[in-house]
Design a protein around this motif. Sequence first.
Motif, short mmCIF file in Angstrom:
data_model
loop_
_atom_site.label_atom_id
_atom_site.label_comp_id
_atom_site.label_asym_id
_atom_site.label_seq_id
_atom_site.Cartn_x
_atom_site.Cartn_y
_atom_site.Cartn_z
N ILE A 1 0.86 -1.19 0.00
CA ILE A 1 0.00 0.00 0.00
C ILE A 1 0.89 1.23 0.00
CG2 ILE A 1 -1.61 1.37 1.40
CD1 ILE A 1 -2.93 -1.03 0.11
N VAL A 2 0.56 2.19 -0.83
CA VAL A 2 1.29 3.46 -0.84
C VAL A 2 0.27 4.57 -0.66
CG1 VAL A 2 2.72 5.03 -2.19
CG2 VAL A 2 3.05 2.56 -2.42
N LEU A 3 0.48 5.40 0.36
CA LEU A 3 -0.24 6.65 0.53
C LEU A 3 0.78 7.74 0.26
CD1 LEU A 3 -2.46 6.11 3.68
CD2 LEU A 3 -3.23 6.91 1.45
N ARG A 4 0.71 8.32 -0.91
CA ARG A 4 1.72 9.30 -1.33
C ARG A 4 1.17 10.70 -1.11
NH1 ARG A 4 2.37 11.22 -6.68
NH2 ARG A 4 4.25 12.43 -6.85
N TRP B 1 -5.36 3.11 -8.20
CA TRP B 1 -4.82 4.35 -7.61
C TRP B 1 -6.01 5.27 -7.38
CZ3 TRP B 1 -2.41 1.76 -11.59
CH2 TRP B 1 -1.09 1.36 -11.36
N TRP B 2 -6.27 5.66 -6.12
CA TRP B 2 -7.44 6.47 -5.76
C TRP B 2 -7.03 7.88 -5.38
CZ3 TRP B 2 -11.15 3.58 -1.91
CH2 TRP B 2 -11.65 2.42 -2.51
N TYR B 3 -7.89 8.83 -5.78
CA TYR B 3 -7.74 10.23 -5.36
C TYR B 3 -9.14 10.80 -5.12
CZ TYR B 3 -6.89 15.23 -5.46
OH TYR B 3 -6.85 16.56 -5.14
N VAL B 4 -9.38 11.32 -3.91
CA VAL B 4 -10.66 11.91 -3.57
C VAL B 4 -10.60 13.40 -3.87
CG1 VAL B 4 -12.32 12.35 -1.71
CG2 VAL B 4 -11.13 10.16 -1.82
N VAL B 5 -11.44 13.83 -4.81
CA VAL B 5 -11.47 15.23 -5.23
C VAL B 5 -12.24 16.08 -4.24
CG1 VAL B 5 -12.24 16.81 -7.05
CG2 VAL B 5 -11.31 14.56 -7.66
N SER B 6 -13.40 15.57 -3.76
CA SER B 6 -14.21 16.34 -2.82
C SER B 6 -15.01 15.39 -1.94
CB SER B 6 -15.16 17.27 -3.58
OG SER B 6 -16.03 16.53 -4.41
N GLY B 7 -15.35 15.89 -0.76
CA GLY B 7 -16.04 15.09 0.23
C GLY B 7 -15.05 14.37 1.13
N VAL B 8 -15.55 13.58 2.05
CA VAL B 8 -14.68 12.81 2.96
C VAL B 8 -15.06 11.34 2.84
CG1 VAL B 8 -13.93 12.44 5.34
CG2 VAL B 8 -14.43 14.75 4.54
N LEU B 9 -14.06 10.52 2.58
CA LEU B 9 -14.24 9.10 2.35
C LEU B 9 -13.46 8.31 3.39
CD1 LEU B 9 -15.58 7.24 0.19
CD2 LEU B 9 -13.34 7.11 -0.90
N PRO C 1 -21.51 14.95 -1.16
CA PRO C 1 -21.11 13.83 -2.00
C PRO C 1 -19.59 13.73 -2.11
CG PRO C 1 -21.89 15.64 -3.37
CD PRO C 1 -22.12 16.04 -1.94
N VAL C 2 -19.11 12.53 -2.40
CA VAL C 2 -17.69 12.28 -2.64
C VAL C 2 -17.49 12.08 -4.13
CG1 VAL C 2 -15.87 10.53 -2.42
CG2 VAL C 2 -17.04 11.36 -0.39
N ASN C 3 -16.48 12.74 -4.66
CA ASN C 3 -16.02 12.50 -6.02
C ASN C 3 -14.69 11.79 -5.93
OD1 ASN C 3 -17.75 13.85 -8.21
ND2 ASN C 3 -17.74 15.33 -6.53
N LEU C 4 -14.68 10.53 -6.34
CA LEU C 4 -13.47 9.69 -6.32
C LEU C 4 -13.02 9.49 -7.75
CD1 LEU C 4 -11.46 7.66 -4.97
CD2 LEU C 4 -13.24 5.93 -5.25
N LEU C 5 -11.80 9.92 -8.05
CA LEU C 5 -11.19 9.62 -9.34
C LEU C 5 -10.23 8.47 -9.10
CD1 LEU C 5 -10.33 13.16 -10.74
CD2 LEU C 5 -12.34 11.76 -11.20
N TYR C 6 -10.27 7.48 -9.99
CA TYR C 6 -9.33 6.38 -9.82
C TYR C 6 -8.84 5.88 -11.18
CZ TYR C 6 -13.46 3.32 -10.36
OH TYR C 6 -14.60 2.70 -10.81
N VAL C 7 -7.56 5.54 -11.16
CA VAL C 7 -6.88 4.96 -12.32
C VAL C 7 -6.68 3.50 -12.01
CG1 VAL C 7 -4.75 4.97 -13.67
CG2 VAL C 7 -5.75 7.13 -12.93
N VAL D 1 -2.58 10.43 -2.76
CA VAL D 1 -3.07 9.44 -3.69
C VAL D 1 -2.76 8.07 -3.06
CG1 VAL D 1 -0.94 9.36 -5.07
CG2 VAL D 1 -3.11 8.70 -6.10
N LEU D 2 -3.66 7.11 -3.26
CA LEU D 2 -3.56 5.79 -2.65
C LEU D 2 -3.34 4.75 -3.73
CD1 LEU D 2 -4.05 3.63 -0.38
CD2 LEU D 2 -6.51 3.87 -0.89
N ARG D 3 -2.34 3.88 -3.56
CA ARG D 3 -2.09 2.75 -4.46
C ARG D 3 -2.51 1.47 -3.75
NH1 ARG D 3 1.53 -1.39 -5.33
NH2 ARG D 3 2.08 -1.82 -7.49
#
Length: 152
Positions: free
Chosen positions: A5-8, A60-68, A115-121, A98-100
Amino acid sequence: MIDGIVLRDLITRHDDRGFFREIIRVTDDFFPEGFGQWSHSLMFNGVIKAWHFHHIQIDWWYVVSGVLRVGLHDLRPQSATHGQSMDFLMGDLQPARVLRIPPGVAHGCKVIQGPVNLLYVTSQIYNPQDEIRIPHDDPGIGFDWLSGPPIT
């Protein structure tokens, strides 16, 4: 920390217009597997999505807005952290990260403030055979999605 796990922490450049933040570069050391798909998930208050894992795909996760609230659990038998869980927050008023998530690590989330906006690759395009579901209350994981943060 679960092995793999990487929290960068991300660098944010602020000015009077707002900010600029790079999330992932193809040259990042935690991104060697490369790009398969880029997705956006919108989730409303209280939504819980748990659990699933992949045999092949990396997320790979990145939360743009909200709390997750993010829950992770290591299912890999050969891992030094097999059976360990992680529980942390991402998004507004949290460190910009960003989370791997490597293959074999079950992951789920709960919207704390939406709402949460989650962008993920993902390292692969969507493959339903590599989307392995686990019940949210699986006793082998023992994670309580309904509990709140500890009172201090």
